[in-house]
Design an enzyme around this catalytic site. Sequence first.
Site, PDB file in Angstrom:
ATOM      1  N   LYS A  43       0.820  -1.215   0.000  1.00 14.01           N
ATOM      2  CA  LYS A  43       0.000   0.000   0.000  1.00 14.01           C
ATOM      3  C   LYS A  43       0.851   1.261   0.000  1.00 14.01           C
ATOM      4  CE  LYS A  43      -0.724   0.802   4.933  1.00 14.01           C
ATOM      5  NZ  LYS A  43       0.081   2.032   4.931  1.00 14.01           N
ATOM      6  N   THR A  44       1.989   1.254   0.711  1.00 12.82           N
ATOM      7  CA  THR A  44       2.831   2.452   0.757  1.00 12.82           C
ATOM      8  C   THR A  44       3.384   2.768  -0.619  1.00 12.82           C
ATOM      9  OG1 THR A  44       3.432   1.943   3.050  1.00 12.82           O
ATOM     10  CG2 THR A  44       4.829   3.516   1.869  1.00 12.82           C
ATOM     11  N   ASP A 228      -3.768   7.928   3.883  1.00 20.19           N
ATOM     12  CA  ASP A 228      -3.213   6.626   4.245  1.00 20.19           C
ATOM     13  C   ASP A 228      -3.938   6.081   5.474  1.00 20.19           C
ATOM     14  OD1 ASP A 228      -1.585   4.419   4.242  1.00 20.19           O
ATOM     15  OD2 ASP A 228       0.139   5.432   5.156  1.00 20.19           O
ATOM     16  N   GLU A 229      -3.934   4.747   5.661  1.00 21.79           N
ATOM     17  CA  GLU A 229      -4.560   4.091   6.824  1.00 21.79           C
ATOM     18  C   GLU A 229      -5.990   4.599   7.035  1.00 21.79           C
ATOM     19  OE1 GLU A 229      -3.196   1.631   8.102  1.00 21.79           O
ATOM     20  OE2 GLU A 229      -1.014   1.835   8.038  1.00 21.79           O
ATOM     21  N   GLN A 259      -8.197  -4.643   8.864  1.00 14.14           N
ATOM     22  CA  GLN A 259      -7.185  -4.310   9.869  1.00 14.14           C
ATOM     23  C   GLN A 259      -7.600  -3.107  10.711  1.00 14.14           C
ATOM     24  OE1 GLN A 259      -2.872  -4.962   8.823  1.00 14.14           O
ATOM     25  NE2 GLN A 259      -3.652  -4.888   6.746  1.00 14.14           N
ATOM     26  N   ARG A 614       1.179 -11.042  10.435  1.00 12.69           N
ATOM     27  CA  ARG A 614       2.519 -10.512  10.757  1.00 12.69           C
ATOM     28  C   ARG A 614       3.597 -11.526  10.397  1.00 12.69           C
ATOM     29  NH1 ARG A 614       1.255  -6.174   9.837  1.00 12.69           N
ATOM     30  NH2 ARG A 614      -0.676  -7.232   9.276  1.00 12.69           N
TER      31      ARG A 614
END
Length: 738
Positions: A43-44, A228-229, A259, A614
Amino acid sequence: MKMDWLTDADLTPLVAPLNPAQKEAVTAPPQPRLVLAGAGSGKTRVLTHRLAWLIAAEGVSPHSILAVTFTNKAAAEMRGRIEQLISVPVRALWVGTFHGIAHRMLRRHWQQARLPQNFQIIDADDQMRLVKQVLRGLDLPDDRWPPRSVCGFINARKEEGQRPQQLQDQGDYSQRQYVRIYTAYQNACEVSGLVDFAELLLRAHELCRDNAEIQAHYRRSFRHILVDEFQDTNTLQYAWLRVLAGDSGILFAVGDDDQSVYSWRGARVENMLRMEHDFPGARIVRLEQNYRSTGTILKAANGLIAKNSNRLGKNLWTAAGDGAAIQLYAAYNEIDEAEFVALRCAEQRAAGRLCELAVLYRSNAQSRVLEEALIRHRIPYRIHGGLRFFERMEIKDTLAYLRLLANRDDDASFERAVNTPARGIGATTLERLRAVARQQQRCLWQTAQTQAAELGRSAAAVQKFLRLIEQLATDTAGQPLSATMALAIERSGLREHYQTAAAGSRGGGEQAQARLDNLDELVNAARSFERPPEDSALDPLTSFLAHVALEAGEQQAEAGEDCVQLMTLHAAKGLEFPAVFLVGLENGLFPHARAVDEGNLEEERRLCYVGLTRAQRQLYLSYAEVRRIHGAEQRGAPSIFLREIPAECMVETRPRSGVLRSLPPASCAPHRTVSAASSISEALPGGYRLGESVRHAKFGEGTILSFDGSGERTQVEVRFKSSGTKRLLLSMARLERG
């Protein structure tokens, strides 16, 4: 239109590293987009390449772009990556956190925002001090109205866009008092020109919403808004974005509804679900190719999260292959579980680097047993984003009372305990006691006994504290250490203090509940010291306090040192590790009972999804058949989340034993010295098993704790009820089954 001085070749670096879904998102025509970015899907990269694409390929001026992140670090990284991608300075670009951008606006328009030009921002500590002043001014005791809960209430109301005058009187006395405090606090801020973090956002939203000229200016300026987020935005942040975008702004939001795990901080996953409705023409782009985890881990995560109903939906996949099966370990109890983790970590230390391992848990209180197991095996570790168990505030507060019970001359413990929780004994009173104590060369306790009547308004409070300690000493004489600990927590007021906070506002309540869990775990820790070693001349309390002091001397691993990472699941969000242990998978613990009671099961499931994703190569899941909770051993059912993970993804390291007829107590769980890869159900010579009850002709009844060696050289460690722990040669011990 593409910038004239750029060629198609110059645009190649913007699209060449992208997979098809990423490229679709980055090069999409200028219209609202919701990029549903799964864990580990890049995503970044999409966000930074999109921003660079707008400037380089679409000819958008940097002045026309607003990019919002949640951390200053992320904002700085985004700015740096963009400059690398297009080799153009982007100083004019508005990139920052919600708070940073709000602050920038308010400095520019301080008059329209009804603020003094030199307004000051106060941090959380300053806000707490101001709230305490307000409480004193309203003559409200802070033991009844904990400042932390008050701050939580005020911030939560602001994050919902609510001023005091907008809160209706619903006939609830507590609510009415909170509103009264909020009003007085806001007045104090106005008089002093102070702005807290939540006020930054609320004031900026009101500025853009209520001032037509400023609203029009920023809508013209920010034609493109990138966020973002997005799943972590709260009500106020989303409302502000809508005001800034208006009908013509183009919102490009990146996030993952699966998330969204911060509702207790105010995050609203519903913002993602509403975007298609609130921004006509918005389209969803799904990033589902995962570059982090194996196919097996992703299959487990997909199967789990599919049980949530309120989601936009996606299915993670990888081209990297299935990888190893997930290992599921059914422990006898929490100490056995910790031993399993420590032994696996010890194996990893011999094969690779410890920093590749992370141990994740739902509640901070779970770290104590894990820490002790790692210390016992001399495995360095670090608590990520938190403190070691015995370094936590509520633990140190309680231990101050225990130390004072053991030694009235302990001035440091006297100072910590005397006004914790607050009982009206201030800094001035303590300084007077210190001065007299220095002059008379006596400890504070003795000084307080003789000087209490000279302390003015604080005299009664000091005398009450002295009586509290003396009565506590009388009532706990001859009591087990755990009972002494529990009574100290109750009588001191610490439990009531945190219970009041836990029942308060969002965020502060979550933190206060974690502190209560830690206090319960401290009582559990005390139980293992109720029978000190036979060769010890120390009483249980002194022995326990010595243990705490020595363990506190075992410092955490330094930053950069090779060590195992321990953290809560919330702290793990955004991180990744080659191997992950996810422990404590029992109903009531994870999913947490409080979350289930409050109707937040889906968020708990999302939190589990975060934990699973993770892991890069290896994932270990574990639960305990018996765990000591709130001071009592409880048989717990395996978490419902384990049933929701496809069975073919997991292999049981030790098949669960069903109903255990002979279970070792929590304080003497099996400490196996066999390889952790061995099944715990593996029998010893003669058919004995770990945790089994046995009888010895001389030592009586006991429980098998561990064994090492093989064949006739097998040694077995047995905890006998009346004779302590003995290590015996199994071939000679002539043990009988209990």
